[in-house]
Structure formats: structure tokens, C-alpha cells
Design an enzyme around this catalytic site. Structure first.
Site, short mmCIF file in Angstrom:
data_model
loop_
_atom_site.label_atom_id
_atom_site.label_comp_id
_atom_site.label_asym_id
_atom_site.label_seq_id
_atom_site.Cartn_x
_atom_site.Cartn_y
_atom_site.Cartn_z
N GLY A 200 -9.56 4.08 -5.30
CA GLY A 200 -8.17 3.48 -5.71
C GLY A 200 -7.17 4.36 -4.96
CB VAL A 201 -3.78 5.55 -5.72
CG1 VAL A 201 -2.56 6.17 -4.93
CG2 VAL A 201 -3.37 4.27 -6.29
CG ASP A 202 -7.55 10.55 -5.65
OD1 ASP A 202 -6.97 11.21 -5.15
OD2 ASP A 202 -8.33 11.15 -6.62
CB SER B 35 -3.33 5.60 -16.26
OG SER B 35 -3.48 7.08 -16.40
CB THR B 36 -2.38 0.53 -14.32
OG1 THR B 36 -2.25 0.64 -12.70
CG2 THR B 36 -1.30 0.90 -14.95
CB VAL C 46 -11.04 3.26 -12.27
CG1 VAL C 46 -11.45 2.46 -11.05
CG2 VAL C 46 -10.50 4.57 -11.59
CE1 TYR C 47 -9.87 8.09 -14.23
CE2 TYR C 47 -7.85 8.96 -14.57
CZ TYR C 47 -9.10 9.24 -14.03
OH TYR C 47 -9.52 10.43 -13.72
CG ASP D 39 -1.74 1.18 1.31
OD1 ASP D 39 -1.71 1.99 0.64
OD2 ASP D 39 -2.63 1.13 2.38
CG ASN E 295 -10.60 12.94 -9.80
OD1 ASN E 295 -10.69 14.26 -9.42
ND2 ASN E 295 -11.11 11.81 -9.03
P1 ADP Z 1 -6.07 5.48 -11.94
O1 ADP Z 1 -7.45 6.17 -11.77
O2 ADP Z 1 -5.01 6.32 -12.40
O3 ADP Z 1 -6.41 4.25 -12.66
P2 ADP Z 1 -6.16 3.67 -9.61
O4 ADP Z 1 -6.13 4.24 -7.98
O5 ADP Z 1 -7.76 3.29 -9.88
O6 ADP Z 1 -5.76 5.06 -10.34
O7 ADP Z 1 -5.25 2.58 -9.87
C1 ADP Z 1 -3.74 2.88 -10.31
C2 ADP Z 1 -3.22 1.55 -9.71
O8 ADP Z 1 -2.78 1.61 -8.15
C3 ADP Z 1 -3.71 0.21 -10.00
O9 ADP Z 1 -2.72 -0.68 -10.54
C4 ADP Z 1 -4.15 -0.12 -8.45
O10 ADP Z 1 -4.20 -1.53 -8.57
C5 ADP Z 1 -3.20 0.40 -7.50
N1 ADP Z 1 -3.53 0.77 -6.39
C6 ADP Z 1 -4.85 0.90 -5.86
N2 ADP Z 1 -4.49 1.36 -4.48
C7 ADP Z 1 -3.54 1.26 -4.31
C8 ADP Z 1 -2.60 1.59 -2.94
N3 ADP Z 1 -3.36 1.87 -1.98
N4 ADP Z 1 -1.46 1.48 -2.89
C9 ADP Z 1 -0.66 1.19 -4.28
N5 ADP Z 1 -1.27 0.95 -5.57
C10 ADP Z 1 -2.56 1.10 -5.20
#
Ligand code: ADP
Length: 200
Positions: free
Chosen positions: A38-40, A136-137, A139-140, A16, A30
Site C-alpha cells: 500500500g502507501v508504505d 489503517s484503512t 490492509v489493517y 497518489d 508497520n
Molecule cells: P494500512 O496498512 O495502514 O491499512 P494501507 O497502505 O494498506 O495502510 O492503506 C491505507 C489507505 O491508503 C487505504 O485507504 C488505501 O486505499 C490508501 N492508499 C494505498 N496506496 C495509496 C497511495 N499511493 N496514495 C494514497 N493512498 C493510498
């Protein structure tokens, strides 16, 4: 400097992003900069409500650009700054027909700009270490292999011309994702096997 030397400053970890202690954490945000999934979402939860209040004053961020903010509650674990960047949504290029080689799609170039914009900000603020998620990998929907090739290419090129950041971490959510990055890097142990001088 040899490209191999840049790879010695790149690390791949699984976990994480919000638990890392690099001086900067990169948020895959975004355009609103007001939080998301996700990360955001994880970054906003970990940084606390002051981040949202601060970001409301920023007027958003365009795709491929980046904005730096304080780390708020994440400062307690040693994070000095958050760098928010907005990755492209795969499929947003109306001119693409799916046959474009790597580097020829609008989204390829926007994703490359994300990495470059973040690193420019990090260097300008004297930040020594930066951790990226796979922008971007999620939901994008950007294809993971293609995104990793772009990410590593841009990070490597930047490190070759800049002493800062000293260290870049690619933080992957799964071992499978990490393997995609590791396959593209030339770690020190491989250099040692081939007797390359950058292994020392
Ligand atoms: P985007 O909208 O840019 O695609 P996401 O957050 O949906 O961003 O996903 C980007 C990547 O981060 C994905 O590969 C996802 O598996 C990964 N991800 C999601 N949450 C976390 C986290 N807490 N730490 C590290 N990677 C994460």
C-alpha cells in the site's frame, strides 16, 4: 478560535500521496519501518533505497507513535520530511466484542495517537504542510467511516491549538473515500452560505 476556522486549513484530495508537494508526507508504516504494501510500498519506491537503509537504524516504531526521516528522492518535488506512523490493526483488541461506541476501542485510541504524534512532530520541525493517507484503512482493516471521524477530530483539535502545520491534506485513493472526509468537514463555501464570519 472557532472549530470552523480549523476546517479552513484542511483539504481533501484524491490521488497518489507520493505525487503531492506538501512539506511532509505521512507514511502508514508497520512497526518494522522497513516497508510493506500500500502507501508504505509507494513511499519507499518514491523515496528510493536510502530510506530503507536509514530506517534500518531506527529500531522500529510502536503502534500509535511516529518517527521523522528525510524525504530522500522525494526532496526533488519539494517534500522536506517523511513522518512514519504505525496505525492499529483492526481486531487486535482482545477485549473488544464489536459493540464499543466510537472512542471506546483500543484501536480508536491508537489511531488517534497516530494523528496527534505526527502533528506534534511536524509542528516541532516547523513543517508548514502535511499530507496524510487514510491510516489503517487498507490492509489493517480499520472501518473507513470510523477512521475518518477519528482522523478529522484529532487533526481539528490539534490545529485549534497550534499554528503549525498551517495546512493539512487528507489524501484519499478514491472519490468514494474522499466523500467520507468531505461530509465531515465544514468548507468555506458552506460557511458562506450560512453567513459565518470564518468564511471571510
Ligand atoms: P494500512 O496498512 O495502514 O491499512 P494501507 O497502505 O494498506 O495502510 O492503506 C491505507 C489507505 O491508503 C487505504 O485507504 C488505501 O486505499 C490508501 N492508499 C494505498 N496506496 C495509496 C497511495 N499511493 N496514495 C494514497 N493512498 C493510498
Amino acid at each position: 478560535m472557532s472549530p470552523y476556522a480549523a476546517d479552513q486549513r484542511i483539504e481533501v484530495v484524491v490521488g497518489d500521496l507520493t505525487t503531492l508537494r506538501t512539506e511532509a508526507l505521512v507514511n502508514a508504516a508497520n512497526e518494522s519501518l522497513l516497508g510493506g504494501s500500500g502507501v508504505d510500498g509507494a513511499i519507499h519506491r518514491a523515496a528510493g533505497p536510502r530510506l530503507l537503509a536509514h530506517n534500518r537504524t531506527l529500531g522500529g516504531c510502536s503502534t500509535g507513535s511516529a518517527k521523522l526521516t528525510p524525504a530522500f528522492d522525494l526532496e526533488a518535488q519539494g517534500v522536506k520530511a517523511l513522518i512514519h506512523t504505525v496505525g492499529p490493526i483492526w481486531g487486535d483488541d482482545p477485549l473488544a466484542d464489536g459493540t464499543e461506541p466510537l472512542g471506546y476501542r483500543l484501536e480508536d485510541n491508537q489511531l488517534g495517537r497516530c494523528y496527534a504524534s505526527v502533528l506534534e512532530l511536524a509542528a516541532a520541525h516547523g513543517l508548514v504542510s502535511v499530507a496524510f493517507p487514510a491510516i489503517s484503512t487498507g490492509v489493517y482493516g480499520f472501518p473507513k467511516d470510523r477512521a475518518a471521524t477519528i482522523a478529522i477530530g484529532h487533526v481539528r483539535a490539534f490545529l485549534l491549538r497550534s499554528a503549525l502545520p498551517e495546512r493539512v491534506v487528507f489524501c484519499c485513493f478514491t472519490e468514494e473515500d474522499a466523500a467520507i472526509y468531505r461530509a465531515r468537514l465544514k468548507p468555506r463555501d458552506i460557511l458562506r452560505q450560512i453567513g459565518h464570519p470564518d468564511s471571510e
